[in-house]
Scaffold this motif. Structure first.
Motif, PDB file in Angstrom:
ATOM      1  N   HIS A   1       6.710  -4.770   0.909  1.00  0.00           N
ATOM      2  CA  HIS A   1       7.058  -3.513   1.567  1.00  0.00           C
ATOM      3  C   HIS A   1       8.559  -3.498   1.843  1.00  0.00           C
ATOM      4  CE1 HIS A   1       5.931  -0.521   5.043  1.00  0.00           C
ATOM      5  NE2 HIS A   1       6.495   0.084   4.005  1.00  0.00           N
TER       6      HIS A   1
ATOM      7  N   ASN B   1       6.601   1.459  -0.289  1.00  0.00           N
ATOM      8  CA  ASN B   1       5.397   1.469  -1.129  1.00  0.00           C
ATOM      9  C   ASN B   1       4.095   1.389  -0.352  1.00  0.00           C
ATOM     10  OD1 ASN B   1       5.908  -1.177  -0.419  1.00  0.00           O
ATOM     11  ND2 ASN B   1       6.151  -1.924  -2.523  1.00  0.00           N
ATOM     12  N   CYS B   2       4.117   1.006   0.919  1.00  0.00           N
ATOM     13  CA  CYS B   2       2.871   0.917   1.686  1.00  0.00           C
ATOM     14  C   CYS B   2       2.339   2.304   2.063  1.00  0.00           C
ATOM     15  CB  CYS B   2       3.066   0.069   2.937  1.00  0.00           C
ATOM     16  SG  CYS B   2       2.899  -1.706   2.648  1.00  0.00           S
TER      17      CYS B   2
ATOM     18  N   THR C   1       3.135  -0.485  -6.137  1.00  0.00           N
ATOM     19  CA  THR C   1       3.601  -1.707  -5.482  1.00  0.00           C
ATOM     20  C   THR C   1       4.880  -2.210  -6.118  1.00  0.00           C
ATOM     21  OG1 THR C   1       1.411  -2.424  -4.728  1.00  0.00           O
ATOM     22  CG2 THR C   1       3.044  -4.148  -5.123  1.00  0.00           C
TER      23      THR C   1
ATOM     24  N   SER D   1       0.767  -3.647  -1.529  1.00  0.00           N
ATOM     25  CA  SER D   1       2.212  -3.484  -1.332  1.00  0.00           C
ATOM     26  C   SER D   1       2.747  -4.243  -0.130  1.00  0.00           C
ATOM     27  CB  SER D   1       2.539  -1.993  -1.176  1.00  0.00           C
ATOM     28  OG  SER D   1       2.258  -1.273  -2.348  1.00  0.00           O
TER      29      SER D   1
END
Length: 433
Positions: A68, A389-390, A383, A64
């Protein structure tokens, strides 16, 4: 030693775990021997779950990283020629970057007058060579400029270092103060050392911690722990808590406390996570969310169903009905299809695309429910849903990786081979278990 390393100190590799998981029992074995074989097998499977959880969280974060905080998911397709399917380096520019609006003197965005008077923490205390990127006039600097394909963000580097400290520390268990002191001491040393990492961004909890730390700059484990405890007590009792700390970035650094408490009872594992997060994210609502996640992860490490744990968590978060609606819609389309991904993207956008815990955890557990038996596809979907998403991915990857030890579908070996920070630190951590 922690409970898990005591149980598995003779299990030095993932391959050995798999061999022990396949140990057979013959009817001619004495009952006592059969019991010993079963215990050995169970311990090996739990250890494999821990191993895969480490790989899963690193893979999801790294996958991701280049996208991000892409809040317009079509920007992913534009910048990468389609949906992300492999580790990539970040572009120099980020289509929705607000890095230049972030507070370089502490938490949040633009600095208050009081924090301005204290001076920048970015460039002076942490991220020593990055201040010019934060103050760039272009306003489009990528948050993770300086990283490359297969590398992890600062939060995951801190997580891996916390795991190494816990695994090698010889602590009675991860919930005791000396374990927290050791992790915080390494954390301070790592972030205040120039050139210790290449990431550009440090989120609010890092900046807030070091904005307060620099006043007295404690360095010994005991002194840092006392500082963090005093700071935590003040912030938790404040009538105006810092909302930036109530974010899913609270989860990565607590994951090792749960993983390395896999053979302890649930309450001890949850206590280890909650007591630590109070020191990094002193917000009154955070312990609740960390408890929900920690209980789910601990149960999955012991063999519980990822799907059942996700449902249980979603009910606690009052998100189950909404998730069921999206789940039914997704089921109309073939697995791994663009149409099914579109439903997942809509679900995450509705449940919570940003960092704030209530929505972000709902999105994470929705993805865990949908991809309970397929870590690879779950990580890719996370992702390509964009947003936060991280950190969401790290939490998801640990859950799916842990569950994979029991379902047989682990983190792809080619991903493990390409994870630069994982390859450096995870084997070292595993050798100490």
């Amino acid at each position: 030693m922690l409970a898990l390393p005591v149980l598995f100190r003779n299990c030095l590799t993932v391959k050995l775990c798999k061999l022990r998981c396949g140990s057979s029992r013959t009817s001619g074995e004495p009952s006592g021997q059969r019991s010993k074989v079963k215990v050995s097998t169970d311990m090996a499977v739990v250890r494999q779950a821990v191993c895969e959880a480490f790989w899963g969280m690193c893979a999801a974060d790294s996958m991701s990283m280049p996208v991000h905080w892409y809040y317009n998911i079509q920007d992913i397709r534009r910048d990468f020629g389609g949906w992300i399917a492999a580790f990539s380096s970040p572009p120099d520019k980020h289509p929705s970057s607000i890095l230049s609006l972030s507070n370089t003197a502490g938490s949040g965005r633009s600095a208050s007058s009081s924090s301005k008077n204290r001076g920048d923490v970015v460039g002076n205390v942490i991220l020593h060579d990055k201040l010019d990127l934060w103050k760039s006039g272009t306003g489009s600097v990528h948050y993770h400029q300086g990283l490359h394909a297969g590398e992890n963000t600062l939060n995951l580097l801190c997580t891996l270092r916390a795991a190494r400290t816990l695994a090698s520390g010889g602590f009675a268990d991860a919930s005791l103060p000396d374990a927290r002191a050791a992790v915080l001491s390494d954390y301070v040393r790592f972030l205040t050392t120039p050139g210790s990492h290449a990431d550009t961004y440090a989120e609010s909890f890092h900046r807030s911690f070091f904005a307060d730390w620099r006043d007295s700059s404690p360095t010994s484990p005991d002194e840092i722990l006392k500082f963090a405890e005093k700071r935590s007590a003040l912030k938790l009792s404040s009538p105006f808590p810092d909302g930036q700390l109530n974010a899913i970035g609270c989860l990565p650094m607590i994951i090792p406390f749960v993983l390395l408490s896999a053979s302890a009872n649930e309450e001890q594992a949850v206590s280890a996570a909650v007591e630590f997060v109070k020191l990094t994210h002193p917000h009154p609502k955070v312990p609740k969310y960390v408890s929900i996640y920690s209980r789910a992860l601990h149960a999955v490490l012991g063999g519980a169903s990822v799907r059942q744990q996700a449902e249980h968590a979603l009910r606690k978060l009052d998100a189950w009905d909404a998730c069921q609606s999206y789940s039914h819609k997704a089921a109309r389309f073939p697995a791994s299809s663009a149409d099914r991904l579109k439903v997942h993207q809509s679900a995450v956008n509705y449940l919570g695309l940003a960092c704030y815990n209530d929505g972000a955890l709902s999105s994470m557990f929705y993805l865990a429910y949908e991809f309970h038996d397929d870590p690879k596809e779950g990580i890719l979907a996370n992702t390509n849903c964009g947003g936060e998403n991280c950190n969401r991915g790290a939490a998801l990857g640990a859950l799916l990786g842990a569950g994979a030890a029991y379902s047989g579908r682990g983190i792809p070996q080619e991903w493990k081979d390409d994870l630069k920070d994982g390859q450096e630190l995870i084997p070292e951590i595993l050798k100490k278990l």
